[in-house]
Design a protein around this motif. Sequence first.
Motif, PDB file in Angstrom:
ATOM      1  N   LYS A  75       0.811  -1.230   0.000  1.00  0.00           N
ATOM      2  CA  LYS A  75       0.000   0.000   0.000  1.00  0.00           C
ATOM      3  C   LYS A  75       0.840   1.274   0.000  1.00  0.00           C
ATOM      4  O   LYS A  75       0.301   2.372   0.085  1.00  0.00           O
ATOM      5  CB  LYS A  75      -0.920  -0.002   1.215  1.00  0.00           C
ATOM      6  CG  LYS A  75      -2.020  -1.052   1.129  1.00  0.00           C
ATOM      7  CD  LYS A  75      -2.756  -1.228   2.450  1.00  0.00           C
ATOM      8  CE  LYS A  75      -3.553  -0.018   2.803  1.00  0.00           C
ATOM      9  NZ  LYS A  75      -4.385  -0.242   4.027  1.00  0.00           N
ATOM     10  N   LYS A  76       2.156   1.114  -0.031  1.00  0.00           N
ATOM     11  CA  LYS A  76       3.077   2.258  -0.013  1.00  0.00           C
ATOM     12  C   LYS A  76       2.941   3.080   1.266  1.00  0.00           C
ATOM     13  O   LYS A  76       3.194   4.287   1.275  1.00  0.00           O
ATOM     14  CB  LYS A  76       2.891   3.139  -1.250  1.00  0.00           C
ATOM     15  CG  LYS A  76       3.210   2.413  -2.542  1.00  0.00           C
ATOM     16  CD  LYS A  76       4.632   1.842  -2.546  1.00  0.00           C
ATOM     17  CE  LYS A  76       4.938   1.063  -3.796  1.00  0.00           C
ATOM     18  NZ  LYS A  76       6.285   0.400  -3.725  1.00  0.00           N
ATOM     19  N   ILE A  77       2.515   2.433   2.337  1.00  0.00           N
ATOM     20  CA  ILE A  77       2.460   3.010   3.673  1.00  0.00           C
ATOM     21  C   ILE A  77       2.984   1.962   4.639  1.00  0.00           C
ATOM     22  O   ILE A  77       2.676   0.771   4.504  1.00  0.00           O
ATOM     23  CB  ILE A  77       1.016   3.397   4.066  1.00  0.00           C
ATOM     24  CG1 ILE A  77       0.449   4.448   3.099  1.00  0.00           C
ATOM     25  CG2 ILE A  77       0.961   3.936   5.488  1.00  0.00           C
ATOM     26  CD1 ILE A  77      -1.009   4.769   3.336  1.00  0.00           C
ATOM     27  N   ALA A 135       7.479   8.583   2.912  1.00  0.00           N
ATOM     28  CA  ALA A 135       6.224   8.464   2.172  1.00  0.00           C
ATOM     29  C   ALA A 135       5.045   8.289   3.124  1.00  0.00           C
ATOM     30  O   ALA A 135       3.961   8.853   2.910  1.00  0.00           O
ATOM     31  CB  ALA A 135       6.296   7.280   1.206  1.00  0.00           C
ATOM     32  N   THR A 136       5.262   7.530   4.180  1.00  0.00           N
ATOM     33  CA  THR A 136       4.196   7.291   5.155  1.00  0.00           C
ATOM     34  C   THR A 136       3.769   8.587   5.833  1.00  0.00           C
ATOM     35  O   THR A 136       2.570   8.873   5.970  1.00  0.00           O
ATOM     36  CB  THR A 136       4.656   6.268   6.211  1.00  0.00           C
ATOM     37  OG1 THR A 136       4.951   5.022   5.561  1.00  0.00           O
ATOM     38  CG2 THR A 136       3.601   6.051   7.270  1.00  0.00           C
ATOM     39  N   GLN A 143       1.759  11.130   3.425  1.00  0.00           N
ATOM     40  CA  GLN A 143       0.471  10.820   2.801  1.00  0.00           C
ATOM     41  C   GLN A 143      -0.663  11.441   3.623  1.00  0.00           C
ATOM     42  O   GLN A 143      -0.416  12.172   4.581  1.00  0.00           O
ATOM     43  CB  GLN A 143       0.316   9.303   2.622  1.00  0.00           C
ATOM     44  CG  GLN A 143       0.712   8.457   3.819  1.00  0.00           C
ATOM     45  CD  GLN A 143      -0.415   8.221   4.786  1.00  0.00           C
ATOM     46  OE1 GLN A 143      -1.583   8.318   4.435  1.00  0.00           O
ATOM     47  NE2 GLN A 143      -0.091   7.922   6.027  1.00  0.00           N
ATOM     48  N   ASP A 144      -1.893  11.185   3.222  1.00  0.00           N
ATOM     49  CA  ASP A 144      -3.028  11.921   3.784  1.00  0.00           C
ATOM     50  C   ASP A 144      -3.960  11.083   4.650  1.00  0.00           C
ATOM     51  O   ASP A 144      -4.969  11.600   5.134  1.00  0.00           O
ATOM     52  CB  ASP A 144      -3.862  12.552   2.653  1.00  0.00           C
ATOM     53  CG  ASP A 144      -3.121  13.691   1.971  1.00  0.00           C
ATOM     54  OD1 ASP A 144      -2.291  14.332   2.639  1.00  0.00           O
ATOM     55  OD2 ASP A 144      -3.360  13.913   0.768  1.00  0.00           O
ATOM     56  N   GLU A 145      -3.666   9.817   4.838  1.00  0.00           N
ATOM     57  CA  GLU A 145      -4.573   8.969   5.602  1.00  0.00           C
ATOM     58  C   GLU A 145      -4.447   9.208   7.106  1.00  0.00           C
ATOM     59  O   GLU A 145      -3.484   9.804   7.580  1.00  0.00           O
ATOM     60  CB  GLU A 145      -4.302   7.485   5.289  1.00  0.00           C
ATOM     61  CG  GLU A 145      -4.673   7.074   3.868  1.00  0.00           C
ATOM     62  CD  GLU A 145      -4.545   5.585   3.640  1.00  0.00           C
ATOM     63  OE1 GLU A 145      -4.429   4.820   4.630  1.00  0.00           O
ATOM     64  OE2 GLU A 145      -4.561   5.162   2.461  1.00  0.00           O
ATOM     65  N   ASN A 176      -3.600  14.460   6.672  1.00  0.00           N
ATOM     66  CA  ASN A 176      -3.975  15.617   5.849  1.00  0.00           C
ATOM     67  C   ASN A 176      -4.209  16.846   6.726  1.00  0.00           C
ATOM     68  O   ASN A 176      -3.739  17.954   6.420  1.00  0.00           O
ATOM     69  CB  ASN A 176      -5.222  15.298   5.017  1.00  0.00           C
ATOM     70  CG  ASN A 176      -6.376  14.758   5.849  1.00  0.00           C
ATOM     71  OD1 ASN A 176      -6.179  14.201   6.924  1.00  0.00           O
ATOM     72  ND2 ASN A 176      -7.589  14.905   5.343  1.00  0.00           N
TER      73      ASN A 176
END
Length: 741
Positions: A388-390, A435-436, A439-441, A445
């Motif tokens: 998931k790239k997280i 990256a983690t 991100q916006d999750e 955000n």
Amino acid sequence: MRKITLLSLTVIFIASCKINKEQQSFATNYVDPFIGTGGHGHTYPGATVPFGMLQVSPDNGVSDWDWCSGYHYSDSIVSGFSHLHLSGTGIGDLADILFMPTNKKLDLTAKAASRDFLPYKSKYSHANEKAVPGYYQVFLEDPKINVELTSTQRTAYHKYTYNSNDTQSLIVDLGFAINWDKATKTAIKIEDEFTISGFRYSTGWAKNQKVFFVAKFSKPITESILTNDKKVVSGKNAEGENTALQLFFDSKDSNELNVKVALSSVSVENAKGNLDTEKQDFEEVKSNAAALWDKALSKITIETPVDSLKTIFYTALYHAQVAPVTYSDKNGQFRTEDDKIVTAKDYTAYSTLSLWDTFRAENPLLTILEPTKVSDLVNSMLAYYETKKILPVWTLYANETNTMTGYHSIPVIADAYLKGIKGFDAEKAFEAMKATMMQDERGLNFYKQYGFIPYNLLDESVTITLEYAYDDWCVAQMAKALGKQADYEFFSKRSKAYEHLFDSKSGFMRGKSQDGKSWNEPFDPKHSNHREHTDYTEGNAWQHSWFVPHNVDDFIKLHGSNEIFTKRLEQLFTESSEITGNNVSADISGLIGQYAHGNEPSHHIAYMFNHAKQPWRTQYWVRHILDTQYNTTANGLSGNEDCGQMSAWYVFSSMGLYPMNPASGEYEIGSPIFEKATLNLPNGKTFVIEAENVSKKNFYIQSATLNGKPFNKTAIKHQEMLNGGVLHFVMGAAPNKNWGL
């Protein structure tokens, strides 16, 4: 006399071997796996090996919070013995592939709304129950069968002893489920007269869990009854939502039935590959499991005349090494969350990563005990990142549960790299960390937009903001080590997000609205509302206002002075223990004032006095916690064990150390409880911690030396420990307010 005869050398060698063997078995003998199975500890008593794939253990069959591991000491009914269990979590799942011996033909077609209707359940008594590392035994009172369990890394061993002339039978129930778990698709196949196999797909905490299994028996199957969704089916195969099987065996030759069981997340074929092929009897496997635990527990040796302290310590060291668990198969394959099969090359993949809990002390402890496994853990996290790239939050059997706050795989990776642990791609690890956090999750955000998370936009905003600030600091340290100056400056700046939420008037971290000015009103620092409409995760303002482990000195300045800070910190421990609210979190336990040792957010707090020039208060409160929050009964843990974190706190703190800032590479000095603790380090060196004159009253440090030289600091670096040597404390009954300043 200089001449030493060959006979003398032989005698000395034999004696030293005997002493060494006694020291090894000594630690194992002090482990009590029943500690934590009562109260809210949520541990299991069954058989496993260090970080083993299988945890074969009894299941009472109750679906309730205190049965998260499948077992609670207050119970007296057993429903069976399944092969996967959670150690001390606050959510229940697993209990996959249930086996239960019986002595008569049973009706498996009746629907069981609860365990009361299970035809194969049995009473048992703790008087006829035993658990030691790698072995579990219980006598089933209803069918009068003695059950023994042991395990290797990937194979569970069952030994059932029936009464003479009794029917020898075994139930396999793949529909059995407890707590959040529910079978969605199962299958059983009788492959030959000695072998069965199948799979169990389920949803629960892990939304898409797939377990494949194979079982081999020591004697041939003489009869079988298969059911599919509570209906008897003919033939040798059954597939449906709920399949079960009753097997019968020839009782003439022996009263014993031995079973070997192996699992896989990939396939039945891989389960067969995981099954031990060596010819070894149950006692041999049991002995080998004990030897593995001897080796694991001998990494730290303690000396104290108090037997109860030995039991608490070695049980804690045991619990700190049952999770995380092996996940990849012998051939390296394992299933990812998107149902792909990948291969772990040059590492072992691990699951059950309870990172919100374990990043604090459990993972730092593994950097001392098992640095190779730490690099395997990092590689496991990076494999999850590929999906998931997280980076993972809380992974269970490859499923991201997203349980709890923050992204605390980040401090685990930073801690490993900054301590010099190799075996993973540092650049890829940094890419994943960055990256983690970009991100916006999960509220990131809002965190990026406002510099903190406004309370009116997301529940638990204070806890989440504070934890993201710490994760940012860890990313910054990794960036600095890799020469990424721009990233270092960016994440360092963001790591001060805690400043937005500090209310200087009250001294608490508080929810703030998106206007950056208005506090969440009305405010009650003792108020708790569990996981909804709250600013704090599983706690209140008293417990969550101290999470700035990465910048304690700046945090103290926000309070105004050392005096103000220590007065408020002292009040945390002396305030009344009243918790207000109509939906108080059950996780708030182990209360000393408002300090809640039963839940992880409190674990670092007592060590903060060190930074405010009152290390004797750290010594006082750490010793008080050691004395009051752990004991040798089934209720011996004041809260969820949480996959080793509660125990890791004790292991560290009882030796006089604690990683207050887990990724700093430093251990704060507390109050050692043992006369001597020896860390047998993986590099072959030893680090010894001595506490001269230590006793129940003598818990204050009077003076200290490191390798014979005066030591007047309240922290010691990881590298100093790895170099080996002796840290010697002189203890007394009154505080020395000059030491450590």
